[in-house]
Design a protein around this motif. Structure first.
Motif, PDB file in Angstrom:
ATOM      1  N   GLN A 274      11.720   2.821   6.403  1.00  0.00           N
ATOM      2  CA  GLN A 274      11.205   1.738   5.576  1.00  0.00           C
ATOM      3  C   GLN A 274      10.035   1.033   6.256  1.00  0.00           C
ATOM      4  O   GLN A 274       9.028   0.724   5.619  1.00  0.00           O
ATOM      5  CB  GLN A 274      12.306   0.725   5.258  1.00  0.00           C
ATOM      6  CG  GLN A 274      11.826  -0.418   4.365  1.00  0.00           C
ATOM      7  CD  GLN A 274      12.909  -1.434   4.079  1.00  0.00           C
ATOM      8  OE1 GLN A 274      13.987  -1.406   4.667  1.00  0.00           O
ATOM      9  NE2 GLN A 274      12.650  -2.351   3.147  1.00  0.00           N
ATOM     10  N   ALA A 275      10.167   0.777   7.557  1.00  0.00           N
ATOM     11  CA  ALA A 275       9.103   0.090   8.290  1.00  0.00           C
ATOM     12  C   ALA A 275       7.816   0.915   8.282  1.00  0.00           C
ATOM     13  O   ALA A 275       6.715   0.376   8.077  1.00  0.00           O
ATOM     14  CB  ALA A 275       9.558  -0.192   9.714  1.00  0.00           C
ATOM     15  N   LEU A 276       7.928   2.222   8.497  1.00  0.00           N
ATOM     16  CA  LEU A 276       6.742   3.077   8.492  1.00  0.00           C
ATOM     17  C   LEU A 276       6.131   3.166   7.100  1.00  0.00           C
ATOM     18  O   LEU A 276       4.900   3.203   6.947  1.00  0.00           O
ATOM     19  CB  LEU A 276       7.110   4.475   9.000  1.00  0.00           C
ATOM     20  CG  LEU A 276       7.437   4.577  10.497  1.00  0.00           C
ATOM     21  CD1 LEU A 276       7.922   5.981  10.840  1.00  0.00           C
ATOM     22  CD2 LEU A 276       6.220   4.212  11.342  1.00  0.00           C
ATOM     23  N   ALA A 277       6.975   3.196   6.060  1.00  0.00           N
ATOM     24  CA  ALA A 277       6.459   3.239   4.691  1.00  0.00           C
ATOM     25  C   ALA A 277       5.699   1.959   4.356  1.00  0.00           C
ATOM     26  O   ALA A 277       4.691   1.992   3.644  1.00  0.00           O
ATOM     27  CB  ALA A 277       7.603   3.459   3.710  1.00  0.00           C
ATOM     28  N   LEU A 278       6.162   0.827   4.882  1.00  0.00           N
ATOM     29  CA  LEU A 278       5.471  -0.438   4.641  1.00  0.00           C
ATOM     30  C   LEU A 278       4.103  -0.465   5.321  1.00  0.00           C
ATOM     31  O   LEU A 278       3.141  -1.019   4.774  1.00  0.00           O
ATOM     32  CB  LEU A 278       6.321  -1.610   5.132  1.00  0.00           C
ATOM     33  CG  LEU A 278       7.532  -1.973   4.270  1.00  0.00           C
ATOM     34  CD1 LEU A 278       8.411  -3.000   4.977  1.00  0.00           C
ATOM     35  CD2 LEU A 278       7.101  -2.512   2.903  1.00  0.00           C
ATOM     36  N   THR A 279       4.013   0.111   6.508  1.00  0.00           N
ATOM     37  CA  THR A 279       2.705   0.155   7.180  1.00  0.00           C
ATOM     38  C   THR A 279       1.774   1.142   6.472  1.00  0.00           C
ATOM     39  O   THR A 279       0.548   0.957   6.467  1.00  0.00           O
ATOM     40  CB  THR A 279       2.855   0.543   8.656  1.00  0.00           C
ATOM     41  OG1 THR A 279       3.498   1.830   8.761  1.00  0.00           O
ATOM     42  CG2 THR A 279       3.708  -0.477   9.395  1.00  0.00           C
ATOM     43  N   GLU A 280       2.351   2.180   5.872  1.00  0.00           N
ATOM     44  CA  GLU A 280       1.547   3.155   5.137  1.00  0.00           C
ATOM     45  C   GLU A 280       1.062   2.587   3.800  1.00  0.00           C
ATOM     46  O   GLU A 280      -0.035   2.913   3.331  1.00  0.00           O
ATOM     47  CB  GLU A 280       2.370   4.427   4.899  1.00  0.00           C
ATOM     48  CG  GLU A 280       1.597   5.560   4.262  1.00  0.00           C
ATOM     49  CD  GLU A 280       2.419   6.836   4.182  1.00  0.00           C
ATOM     50  OE1 GLU A 280       2.269   7.550   3.176  1.00  0.00           O
ATOM     51  OE2 GLU A 280       3.210   7.106   5.116  1.00  0.00           O
ATOM     52  N   VAL A 281       1.893   1.728   3.195  1.00  0.00           N
ATOM     53  CA  VAL A 281       1.546   1.094   1.914  1.00  0.00           C
ATOM     54  C   VAL A 281       1.607  -0.426   2.118  1.00  0.00           C
ATOM     55  O   VAL A 281       2.560  -1.082   1.708  1.00  0.00           O
ATOM     56  CB  VAL A 281       2.498   1.537   0.784  1.00  0.00           C
ATOM     57  CG1 VAL A 281       1.991   1.030  -0.573  1.00  0.00           C
ATOM     58  CG2 VAL A 281       2.648   3.047   0.752  1.00  0.00           C
ATOM     59  N   PRO A 282       0.613  -1.008   2.785  1.00  0.00           N
ATOM     60  CA  PRO A 282       0.665  -2.436   3.126  1.00  0.00           C
ATOM     61  C   PRO A 282       0.686  -3.353   1.912  1.00  0.00           C
ATOM     62  O   PRO A 282       1.053  -4.525   2.036  1.00  0.00           O
ATOM     63  CB  PRO A 282      -0.598  -2.641   3.964  1.00  0.00           C
ATOM     64  CG  PRO A 282      -1.513  -1.528   3.587  1.00  0.00           C
ATOM     65  CD  PRO A 282      -0.617  -0.361   3.285  1.00  0.00           C
ATOM     66  N   ALA A 283       0.311  -2.835   0.739  1.00  0.00           N
ATOM     67  CA  ALA A 283       0.354  -3.657  -0.468  1.00  0.00           C
ATOM     68  C   ALA A 283       1.773  -4.070  -0.826  1.00  0.00           C
ATOM     69  O   ALA A 283       1.977  -5.003  -1.620  1.00  0.00           O
ATOM     70  CB  ALA A 283      -0.268  -2.904  -1.640  1.00  0.00           C
ATOM     71  N   CYS A 284       2.769  -3.415  -0.232  1.00  0.00           N
ATOM     72  CA  CYS A 284       4.172  -3.766  -0.474  1.00  0.00           C
ATOM     73  C   CYS A 284       4.753  -4.631   0.639  1.00  0.00           C
ATOM     74  O   CYS A 284       5.885  -5.106   0.524  1.00  0.00           O
ATOM     75  CB  CYS A 284       5.022  -2.506  -0.639  1.00  0.00           C
ATOM     76  SG  CYS A 284       4.666  -1.585  -2.154  1.00  0.00           S
ATOM     77  N   ASN A 285       3.994  -4.819   1.708  1.00  0.00           N
ATOM     78  CA  ASN A 285       4.461  -5.647   2.830  1.00  0.00           C
ATOM     79  C   ASN A 285       3.860  -7.039   2.685  1.00  0.00           C
ATOM     80  O   ASN A 285       3.103  -7.516   3.533  1.00  0.00           O
ATOM     81  CB  ASN A 285       4.045  -5.010   4.156  1.00  0.00           C
ATOM     82  CG  ASN A 285       4.836  -5.549   5.324  1.00  0.00           C
ATOM     83  OD1 ASN A 285       5.963  -6.014   5.183  1.00  0.00           O
ATOM     84  ND2 ASN A 285       4.256  -5.493   6.509  1.00  0.00           N
TER      85      ASN A 285
END
Length: 420
Positions: free
Chosen positions: A259-270
């Protein structure tokens, strides 16, 4: 003049608390740093220490009292040297002397010590400090935001101000009183055998925050099915290598990393929604839902995208253990940029979690179960897990949520990429 000891705000979300237990009695002499009481906040039971010295002359609130508002007087303390020279009453000679001249310095100090315990802010961060430390900081022009606190939960106390460099001090904002909740309609049990269970402060807070979330945050839900067998195989291999170090990875530890890596990959969701602005975070702090007696708490794995899975496993186990014991400090469960809730261990196939504001999303994990699943071009029996993302549609578009879910699915199905 006795010093008023007030119900402290032991967490930023605390509006009232339960005075669970007094650890002193009337007539006891206390000094700065002594523990006065155990107070149940909206998340945990915490110790409350005094910052003044003197004798307890009155316990104004009986132990076991709940619904005690922050700022309410709970005890009175007589200062060590106040009994010898009591302050004359201002009404004695109202025409001959101004009020400021009638009251001696000791009385003024006592009044100042009874100041509000509302925390101040420095550079966007909430700073906790005792009333005495706050008064000294104002007199010396010290910015509390630059002082490292040694009290409970990082609270700045008098001793921390020794040698502090004067600077622009921030005035303490006045806390706004929260409006009382509307009275709940009584539930008639009729002839059905029943019992009335008093809500804990934690359960009251959960009810309030989740109601606000569902009423104010437009949720959008996106679900994907994920092949879990590659991650299970990697976990088994890693655990063999980590056995000598006493570390055992759970599936949840690897999902936190994904989840953490996916958030860095898609920062629009972080992100989080803040009125007419969005706050986009530069790291992924994952709040992990942990069930505890009487409610739920979310200890945080900070910067999970940059941590090894073994570090995540160690931190998650330690935090969850202290969460169940009620020993977490506020900074360990308040904040976070996104949440993860896993109910797979209960056999739940799929569910939709409620967003924890001000966060913009939460990931709900279902059970890994054997299902018919197409692997390559062949139908096989595989271990498949359903994951559902709940997104704040004010801050996150459906397309960005879909990109996040696709990135999460790819990382879980190709878990070696998380170790690179």
């Amino acid at each position: 003049m006795p010093i008023e000891i007030k119900m402290p705000a032991l967490s930023p979300t605390m509006e009232e608390g339960t005075l669970a237990k007094w650890l002193v009695k009337e007539g006891d002499t206390v000094k700065s740093g002594d523990i006065l009481a155990e107070i149940e906040t909206d998340k945990a039971t915490m110790e409350f220490e005094t910052i003044d010295e003197g004798t307890i002359v009155k316990l104004s609130v009986p132990e076991g009292s709940d619904g005690v508002k922050v700022g309410a007087v709970i005890a009175l303390l007589q200062g060590e040297d106040e009994g010898d020279a009591p302050a004359p009453k201002a009404e004695a000679k109202p025409k001959e002397q101004p009020k400021a001249e009638v009251a001696p310095a000791k009385a003024q100090v006592a009044e100042e010590k009874a100041a509000s315990t509302a925390p101040v802010k420095s550079e966007g961060d909430r700073v906790k400090a005792s009333p005495l430390a706050r008064r000294i900081a104002e007199q010396q022009g010290v910015d509390l935001g630059q002082v490292k606190g040694s009290g409970p939960g990082g609270r700045v106390v008098k001793a921390d101000l020794a040698g502090a460099t004067p600077g622009a001090a921030q005035p303490a904002p006045k806390a706004e009183a929260a409006p009382p909740p509307p009275p709940a309609a009584p539930q008639e049990a009729g002839d059905i055998p029943s019992e009335t269970i008093k809500l804990s402060n934690m359960r009251k807070t959960i009810a309030k925050r989740l109601t606000e979330s569902k009423q104010q945050v437009p949720h959008i839900y996106l679900t994907v099915d994920i092949l879990l067998d590659p991650l299970l195989a990697l976990r088994e291999q890693l655990n063999k290598g980590l056995e000598a170090r006493g570390i055992k990875l759970s599936v949840n530890d690897l999902l936190i990393k994904a989840q953490a890596l996916a958030l860095t990959e898609v920062p629009a969701c972080n992100v989080s929604f803040a009125g007419d602005t969005l706050i986009q975070y530069k790291r992924a702090d994952i709040s992990v839902a942990v069930s505890i007696p009487g409610g739920l708490i979310t200890p945080i794995i900070a910067g999970a995208e940059a941590k090894t899975v073994s570090t995540i496993a160690t931190e998650a186990k330690e935090l969850a253990g202290r969460a169940r014991e009620g020993k977490l400090q506020p900074h360990e469960y308040q904040g976070g940029t996104a949440s993860l809730s896993n109910m797979g261990m209960f056999g739940i196939k799929q569910f939709e979690a409620v967003i924890n504001p001000p966060q913009g999303m939460i990931l709900a994990i279902g059970a890994g179960e054997k299902r018919p699943y197409v692997v390559g071009d062949a139908l096989q029996i595989a271990t498949v897990m359903s994951a559902t993302g709940s997104f704040d549609h004010r801050a996150i578009d459906g397309a960005d949520g879909a990109k996040f879910m696709a990135a999460f699915k790819r990382l879980v199905e190709n878990p070696l990429g998380m170790l690179a």
